[in-house]
Design an enzyme around this catalytic site. Structure first.
Site, short mmCIF file in Angstrom:
data_model
loop_
_atom_site.label_atom_id
_atom_site.label_comp_id
_atom_site.label_asym_id
_atom_site.label_seq_id
_atom_site.Cartn_x
_atom_site.Cartn_y
_atom_site.Cartn_z
CB VAL A 16 36.28 32.19 41.42
CG1 VAL A 16 35.11 32.17 42.40
CG2 VAL A 16 37.22 33.35 41.71
CB CYS A 17 37.63 30.29 36.65
SG CYS A 17 37.23 28.55 36.70
N PRO A 18 40.03 32.54 37.27
CG PRO A 18 41.76 33.69 36.14
CD PRO A 18 40.48 33.91 36.92
#
Lengths: 78, 275
Positions: A16-18
């Site tokens: 997932v981000c970041p």
């Protein structure tokens, strides 16, 4: 034009981000100027954010391919 | 190389330009000494431990008192009566077990300070009294150790960073301590907890910039904060050529008796809970 062979690869599908960008950044730090990093990221948020963040750090995204339901990016280290 | 959990824990600062993995490695191998686990040392220590400073030393000879908790946010109600360094270590380890915390349950003196500061890269002064402040300044100048100075009083605070050889020291700013009794301690004068927070966090920020080698430090610049009008001012501080410790012809070449220097020996020494 023949595609440059990547010097390193990161499979960031499902990351997932970041954290996907953080891992890209950390890998790029280890590499030399002009070397090519290949990353594979998910569509949606990762695709919206990661290429932009890479460019903000001054690196070049030299190629983007859509492969099935994810994206493959080639990045040239600045 | 950062571990997976470290990448996750520090991701929001690793992501910053000028920090990255290399910056995080610098933080993880840095050693910072925090003098005083009180109003300034608490917020400074909390941000330093959270940022992943490798080793944090905390010096304090006091025990946690109920009246401390209004501003000394490293401590909690259940630790009233415990040595502050133990209470502080407990909280720091809860936040970040990566960090080595070294407690020094003692009062700094001319005899013990040099041996303690020599193991650290930078010192944070969060002390609450003039003898300790001059002692710490002189020890840092003599040992060529960077020092973050912070001071608070009622609704006011100030901070300056001292890099021996590069900028002015605390004595360049205040060559002599005020006469005893001229400045009441926080115990008598009062202090708003958030003022300690503002200044302590600025001190942590100075340390982080120093370790990372980024930005402009408060060297030769005294930052003055007033909480009532929410103002920050920068006052330029030149090096004082006649400074007794870092001037052209220093008269202080080794540590002195700081209680005597501050003329506190004859005074009632009860005012120790200031910070």
């Amino acid at each position: 034009m023949e595609e440059k062979k990547p010097d390193a690869t990161l499979d960031l599908r499902g990351v997932v981000c970041p954290i996907n960008f953080v891992k890209t950044k950390l890998k790029l730090e280890e590499m030399n100027k002009g070397q090519i990093l290949e990353i594979v990221i998910d569509p949606g948020e990762p695709m919206a954010n990661v290429p932009r963040s890479i460019k903000e750090e001054g690196h070049r995204v030299i190629k983007v391919d859509k492969i099935n339901d994810h994206f493959r990016l080639l990045i040239e280290k600045a | 190389m950062l571990r997976e959990d470290q990448i996750e824990r520090y991701s929001r600062q690793v992501i910053l330009p000028n920090v990255g993995g290399k910056g995080q490695e610098k933080l993880l191998s840095a050693k910072v000494l925090v003098i005083g686990a009180g109003g300034l040392g608490s917020p400074a220590g909390l941000y330093l431990v959270s940022a992943g400073i490798g080793k944090i030393g905390i010096v304090d000879s006091d025990k946690v008192e109920l009246n401390n908790l209004q501003r000394q946010i490293l401590h909690s109600t259940k630790n009233v009566g415990k040595p502050k360094v133990e209470s502080g270590k407990e909280r720091m380890r809860e936040i970040n077990p990566d960090v080595e915390v070294a407690p020094y349950n003692l009062r700094l003196t001319s005899e013990n300070i040099l041996d303690i500061v020599k193991d650290y890269d930078i010192i944070v002064d969060g002390s609450d009294n003039f003898p300790t402040r001059y002692l710490v300044n002189d020890a840092c100048v003599l040992s060529k150790k960077p020092l973050s100075h912070g001071g608070i009083f009622r609704f006011d605070g100030q901070a300056m960073t001292i890099i021996p050889g590069k900028g002015p020291c605390y004595r360049c700013l205040f060559p002599e301590p005020p006469p005893p009794g001229a400045v009441p301690s926080c115990q008598e004068a009062g202090i708003l907890g958030a003022v300690a927070g503002v200044i302590g966090v600025i001190q942590a920020n100075e340390v982080l910039k120093f370790v990372l080698g980024i930005g402009e430090m408060l060297v030769g610049r005294l930052l003055v904060f007033n909480a009532l009008d929410s103002s920050f001012r920068i006052v330029k501080v030149p090096k004082y050529k006649d400074c007794p410790i870092c001037g052209e012809n220093p008269t202080i070449k080794k540590l002195i008796d700081y209680e005597e220097f501050c003329q506190l020996k004859t005074q009632n020494k009860k005012n120790k809970n200031g910070g």
